[in-house]
Design an enzyme around this catalytic site. Sequence first.
Site, PDB file in Angstrom:
ATOM      1  N   ALA A   8      50.209 -50.578  11.703  1.00 16.52           N
ATOM      2  CA  ALA A   8      51.311 -49.788  12.258  1.00 16.52           C
ATOM      3  C   ALA A   8      52.648 -50.259  11.715  1.00 16.52           C
ATOM      4  O   ALA A   8      53.573 -50.562  12.460  1.00 16.52           O
ATOM      5  CB  ALA A   8      51.293 -49.851  13.779  1.00 16.52           C
ATOM      6  N   LYS A 205      51.509 -37.198  -6.853  1.00 15.41           N
ATOM      7  CA  LYS A 205      52.293 -38.314  -6.323  1.00 15.41           C
ATOM      8  C   LYS A 205      52.059 -39.574  -7.166  1.00 15.41           C
ATOM      9  O   LYS A 205      52.996 -40.298  -7.501  1.00 15.41           O
ATOM     10  CB  LYS A 205      51.926 -38.576  -4.868  1.00 15.41           C
TER      11      LYS A 205
END
Length: 330
Positions: A8, A205
Amino acid sequence: MRVTVFGAGAIGGYLAAKLAIAGSVDLSIVARGAHLEAIKAGGLRLIEDGKETVAQVRAAARAEELGVQDYVVLALKAHSLAPALDEIAPLLGEGTVVVTMQNGVPWWYFYKAGGALEGTRLDAVDPGGAIWQRIGPERVIGSVVYPAVEVDAPGLIRHVEGTRFSLGEPSGEKSERATALAREMVKAGLQTPVREDIRSEIWVKLWGNLSFNPISALTGATLAAIVGDEATRAVARAMMLEAQAIGERLGVRFLIPVDRRIKGAGDVGEHKTSMLQDLERGRPMEIDALVTAVQELGRLTGQPTPTIDTVLALVRRLAIERGCYWGTPV
């Protein structure tokens, strides 16, 4: 829907905060250190459009505290994935779906890709095939991540721009498991298209990351400086053309010309790439997922990569000297 975000940091924290604020999934995160303590003490704070919101999330240091999940989002960097396999394992049940949000060539690339290389494991991103064996490519939904996000302080995520997270099955089908997750992400205010050709989007990308990241790390230059200098722009362009030739041999469609992609990078302005930022902060650099894996694909397809080989040798040596390389030196 039980969802755990494993890793996270910036992107994982942003996604977790948005899902938690929307409140329609049973959300957990796995985090560590000061970041974890701050989240436990005061929630996961998100600054977006100049406004701070506090998301209350279930946070744990160890995945076994959370149990088996419906979806596990892997938001850690590619080189951190293999060392974390034992930690991830308690989250995985028979039907658990794993969403990969790493930059670069994914470890599952040749799962349901078809052709002569079907089922090939890539040593650059999955040494010995450990991730393939332990997680299993049949669980995977691929993702291409576009938001620019930063961790300003432990427990504090700042959104800079972008809300798009493209999702796609390796097989190209629009499965219920992918569309179900996309629906929840859309409820959370995120753009979440489900693509039929996620590999081509991964390559577009990767096209820029492959070239601008190592050149930036080697020179200390921003994107605008690299594109604005004729010599460094030429090196980046040569790397991109070598990569395009590899991708096209693998059936990838490049829908924009290389020079437009280069201009787009330059238009970002005085931005330091993530690889340069990692080097400056003494953190492991994403060399293998962004560059070494493309070199490996070149060898698998018989496509020469002279410029990629040269830049890779230099940036890998730099990373080793600075203690910022987690791979196996060659």
